[in-house]
Scaffold this motif. Structure first.
Motif, PDB file in Angstrom:
ATOM      1  N   GLU A  75      96.132  40.517 106.867  1.00  0.00           N
ATOM      2  CA  GLU A  75      95.784  40.963 108.216  1.00  0.00           C
ATOM      3  C   GLU A  75      95.227  42.390 108.244  1.00  0.00           C
ATOM      4  O   GLU A  75      94.675  42.838 109.246  1.00  0.00           O
ATOM      5  CB  GLU A  75      96.991  40.871 109.153  1.00  0.00           C
ATOM      6  N   ASP A  76      95.401  43.116 107.119  1.00  0.00           N
ATOM      7  CA  ASP A  76      94.899  44.486 107.040  1.00  0.00           C
ATOM      8  C   ASP A  76      93.623  44.606 106.214  1.00  0.00           C
ATOM      9  O   ASP A  76      93.073  45.701 106.080  1.00  0.00           O
ATOM     10  CB  ASP A  76      95.964  45.407 106.437  1.00  0.00           C
ATOM     11  N   CYS A  77      93.149  43.514 105.649  1.00  0.00           N
ATOM     12  CA  CYS A  77      91.951  43.541 104.814  1.00  0.00           C
ATOM     13  C   CYS A  77      90.704  43.318 105.666  1.00  0.00           C
ATOM     14  O   CYS A  77      90.626  42.335 106.406  1.00  0.00           O
ATOM     15  CB  CYS A  77      92.019  42.446 103.746  1.00  0.00           C
ATOM     16  N   PRO A  78      89.734  44.218 105.587  1.00  0.00           N
ATOM     17  CA  PRO A  78      88.534  44.110 106.421  1.00  0.00           C
ATOM     18  C   PRO A  78      87.804  42.782 106.286  1.00  0.00           C
ATOM     19  O   PRO A  78      87.356  42.207 107.273  1.00  0.00           O
ATOM     20  CB  PRO A  78      87.665  45.274 105.935  1.00  0.00           C
ATOM     21  N   ARG A  79      87.669  42.277 105.069  1.00  0.00           N
ATOM     22  CA  ARG A  79      86.938  41.019 104.877  1.00  0.00           C
ATOM     23  C   ARG A  79      87.645  39.857 105.554  1.00  0.00           C
ATOM     24  O   ARG A  79      87.008  39.035 106.224  1.00  0.00           O
ATOM     25  CB  ARG A  79      86.777  40.735 103.373  1.00  0.00           C
TER      26      ARG A  79
END
Length: 228
Positions: A10-14
């Motif tokens: 949920e914190d990964c941009p992709r």
């Protein structure tokens, strides 16, 4: 510091982009996708956050060059080229959206929208000459370092002689780096001088735009181009 791969999904941009769309991402997260991977001490998001904070958003990135980017810790050659490529795509997209034709109903706002990016956050005044043919098609653009007295009184006649032979109209654009958007006495005097020089060559001075931050002043809009 954890790498982007080690962050929760949920914190990964992709992953955010895939799940929610790009509109959901912050400026730093969009930039982090371009950067891709970080360094031993800082992940891509942290590097992107540093850049966005340092330059206060994306507008100031428009005038960055390779050397400036490459000197930022964690960027390096490859990421510098990636970011500069993205910036160039944005500039060319803006050119496609804002057409290369100035039609009969001249609109200073369209001209501002097309060229404002060239004058954002500059540390010195620059002077852009836009040459148009009889149909209003932009045929040449040239930028000078400053709108100084020497340029106007000594060099402008030479500049006119080097115009494209199809040039029938001219738009002048320059920026103020402090104060406000309104023309100085020198701005007005220079505009009159240039207008008269162009008139002798049967070239119309269509407008002179002064840009300051996100605002502009148009000599045409204010009916200040009648030199008779």
């Amino acid at each position: 510091m954890p790498t982007i791969k080690e962050l929760p999904n949920e914190d990964c941009p992709r992953e955010k982009a895939l799940k929610y769309g790009f509109d959901y991402l912050s400026n730093a997260e969009l930039l982090a996708i371009i950067i891709g991977s970080g360094t031993k001490n800082h992940n891509a998001i942290e590097i992107a956050q540093t850049i966005v904070k340092e330059y206060k958003g994306f507008k100031s990135l428009l005038n960055l060059n390779y050397d400036t980017l490459n000197n930022i810790k964690g960027i390096g050659t490859i990421n510098s080229l990636k970011i500069l490529s993205a910036i160039q795509i944005a500039k060319r997209l803006n050119e496609e959206i804002n057409p290369r034709f100035i039609k009969d109903n001249y609109d200073s706002k369209l001209v501002f929208n097309r060229y404002a990016q060239n004058f954002i956050n500059l540390e010195q005044e620059k002077f852009l000459i836009v040459q148009l043919d009889k149909n209003g098609k932009i045929i040449h653009e040239k930028i000078f370092n400053s709108l100084d007295e020497n340029l106007i009184k000594v060099n402008f006649e030479t500049i006119i002689k080097n115009f494209n032979k199809s040039t029938k109209k001219i738009i002048l654009i320059h920026n103020h780096i402090k104060g406000d958007v309104y023309p100085s006495f020198n701005d007005v005097e220079s505009t009159i001088l240039i207008g008269n020089l162009l008139k002798k060559q049967k070239i119309l001075l269509l407008d002179h735009l002064i840009i300051y931050q996100t605002k502009f002043f148009s000599f045409s809009d204010e009916n200040l181009l009648d030199f008779d």
